[in-house]
Design an enzyme around this catalytic site. Structure first.
Site, mmCIF file in Angstrom:
data_model
loop_
_atom_site.group_PDB
_atom_site.id
_atom_site.type_symbol
_atom_site.label_atom_id
_atom_site.label_comp_id
_atom_site.label_asym_id
_atom_site.label_seq_id
_atom_site.Cartn_x
_atom_site.Cartn_y
_atom_site.Cartn_z
ATOM 1 N N SER A 1 -8.803 -9.392 2.775
ATOM 2 C CA SER A 1 -10.208 -9.762 2.964
ATOM 3 C C SER A 1 -11.102 -9.209 1.860
ATOM 4 O O SER A 1 -12.324 -9.371 1.910
ATOM 5 C CB SER A 1 -10.704 -9.245 4.319
ATOM 6 N N ASP B 1 6.712 -6.504 3.918
ATOM 7 C CA ASP B 1 6.676 -7.780 3.219
ATOM 8 C C ASP B 1 6.413 -7.472 1.747
ATOM 9 O O ASP B 1 6.289 -6.312 1.369
ATOM 10 C CB ASP B 1 5.566 -8.652 3.809
ATOM 11 N N ASP C 1 -0.615 -0.605 8.266
ATOM 12 C CA ASP C 1 -0.347 0.526 7.375
ATOM 13 C C ASP C 1 -1.596 1.219 6.854
ATOM 14 O O ASP C 1 -1.501 2.186 6.097
ATOM 15 C CB ASP C 1 0.516 0.081 6.190
ATOM 16 N N ASP C 2 -2.775 0.754 7.250
ATOM 17 C CA ASP C 2 -4.024 1.363 6.784
ATOM 18 C C ASP C 2 -4.817 1.978 7.934
ATOM 19 O O ASP C 2 -6.037 2.051 7.893
ATOM 20 C CB ASP C 2 -4.889 0.330 6.055
ATOM 21 N N ASP D 1 -4.974 -13.370 14.291
ATOM 22 C CA ASP D 1 -5.847 -12.601 15.175
ATOM 23 C C ASP D 1 -6.984 -13.452 15.741
ATOM 24 O O ASP D 1 -7.384 -13.278 16.902
ATOM 25 C CB ASP D 1 -6.395 -11.364 14.463
ATOM 26 N N ARG E 1 0.847 -1.196 0.000
ATOM 27 C CA ARG E 1 0.000 0.000 0.000
ATOM 28 C C ARG E 1 0.883 1.246 0.000
ATOM 29 O O ARG E 1 1.572 1.526 0.985
ATOM 30 C CB ARG E 1 -0.898 0.043 1.237
ATOM 31 N N HIS F 1 4.836 -12.919 8.425
ATOM 32 C CA HIS F 1 5.432 -11.590 8.554
ATOM 33 C C HIS F 1 5.369 -11.099 9.999
ATOM 34 O O HIS F 1 6.364 -10.602 10.546
ATOM 35 C CB HIS F 1 4.697 -10.620 7.623
#
Length: 385
Positions: free
Chosen positions: A287, A109, A177-178, A256, A82, A155
């Site tokens: 996703s 990654d 990162d989002d 998670d 991203r 990762h």
């Protein structure tokens, strides 16, 4: 009669042909030499780059170890492909109290060069590390379409091992990162860290409220914090001791969901805010936007700065919190979710919706716009303040 061919003419033609072939051979040899030289130069340049990168890596490692020795808290930003990682980094750099107190480690990654270039553009403001294992990862045949989740788990495991066992940090904050962050997120983590060390029944601090939509939270109480049995993630803090416990059995995928299992949680809780200190803008990911349009984009990001370091947060310690919480829940009148939604509840204050089965929980949660999934269901009421 045919005239005999002129011997001198044939010899001249042959000589010309030989000269042309000689020139062609010479050009070919020259091209081969140039190709060999180009390959040699490229090989030497690559070797020099590897040496330079290794020196940079070693220097970064020394600097990070020095910062960890001074009690700094690592901020690990997980990145892949991203280019909007810039949005996340700009906010982290803007709001952190200091670079030495909160060094930012961007772990990348995917080997996505445009994203790598963006990260490198921050130069000395962040540390850029790259997940070295880019080999094909084993995925069971029935889960091929979920390959991304396997790579993410690999990762995470690598980056957390680097942070805690190589750079030797005692505490880390994990940021994807989002994520957008609130201006007071670092105050929040700093103030709750002593609780994480003091109370063995806590194992993480999260900046995220899964039910953090505007109509489900008290936006006038941005300083209000809770304990939760459900691991929220999406901007969270853990200690080296907790990672030592998890690292030895880290899963190959769906980390998670795995971390929410009773075997990992062991009855422990996380601290989370009433009003989220993070918000995701990552609609596109592994996703494929699942759940984003329905839920995630509606999470409210706190916009009222709270100086948590000036607040007494001892109410979050288990012995203090549980007794007050249980008393408040069972003093609250029982109502149905239909009554609550209709607006017919007259008494002010908190109310309680009771349920006995997973099905009834889901019905009530969906009716109220709450998260309706669960991992270790043991509660017997939905508490609504």
């Amino acid at each position: 009669m045919f005239a005999s061919p002129d011997p001198s003419y044939n010899l001249g033609k042959l000589e010309t042909q030989i000269k042309e072939e000689f020139k062609a051979t010479a050009r070919l040899l020259s091209d081969v030499r140039r190709a060999i030289e180009t390959q040699r130069e490229a090989r030497e340049a690559e070797e020099e780059r590897v040496v330079a990168d290794d020196e940079v890596r070693k220097e970064d490692e020394r600097r990070l170890q020095a910062l960890s020795g001074q009690g700094a808290i690592a901020v690990i930003v997980f990145a892949c492909s991203r280019v909007t990682v810039r949005r996340c980094l700009d906010q982290l750099i803007k709001h952190r109290p200091g670079a030495e107190q909160f060094p930012i480690i961007v772990s990348q990654d995917c080997q996505h060069q445009p994203t790598s270039d963006i990260i490198d553009s921050y130069a000395s403001q962040v540390f850029h590390i790259k997940q070295p294992d880019q080999s094909e990862i084993y995925v069971p045949p029935k889960e091929k379409k979920f390959k991304g989740y396997f790579k993410i788990a690999r990762h995470y495991g690598w980056a957390l091992n680097q942070t805690f066992f190589v750079y030797n940090f005692s505490t880390a904050i994990i940021i994807e990162d989002d994520l957008d962050i609130s201006a007071d997120i670092f105050s929040y983590f700093l103030a709750t860290l002593p609780l994480l060390h003091q109370d063995p029944t806590l194992w993480c601090v999260s900046a995220w409220n899964d039910n953090g939509k505007v109509d489900l939270i008290d936006t006038d109480s941005p300083d209000l914090l809770h304990r939760t049995d459900f691991f929220p993630g999406l901007g969270w803090m853990l200690t080296k001791n907790t990672w030592k416990e998890l690292a030895s059995k880290w899963p190959s995928s769906y980390w998670d969901d795995w971390i929410r299992q009773p075997e990992q949680r062991k009855g422990r809780a996380c601290i989370r805010p009433e009003v989220s200190r993070t918000r995701t803008f990552g609609k596109i990911g592994v996703s494929n936007g699942l759940f984003y349009e329905k839920h995630l984009k509606y999470i409210h990001l706190n916009d009222k700065y709270v100086e948590f370091m000036e607040r007494n947060l001892s109410y979050l310690l288990k012995d203090n919190y549980d007794s007050v919480f249980v008393q408040k829940v069972y003093e609250s009148p029982i109502v149905t979710h239909q009554e609550l939604r209709s607006g017919s509840i007259v008494p002010p204050g908190a109310v309680r919706i009771a349920y006995q089965t997973k099905t009834k929980y889901r019905l009530a949660a969906k009716a109220l716009g709450l998260m309706d999934d669960f991992r270790d269901l043991k509660l017997v009421s939905v508490y609504k303040a």
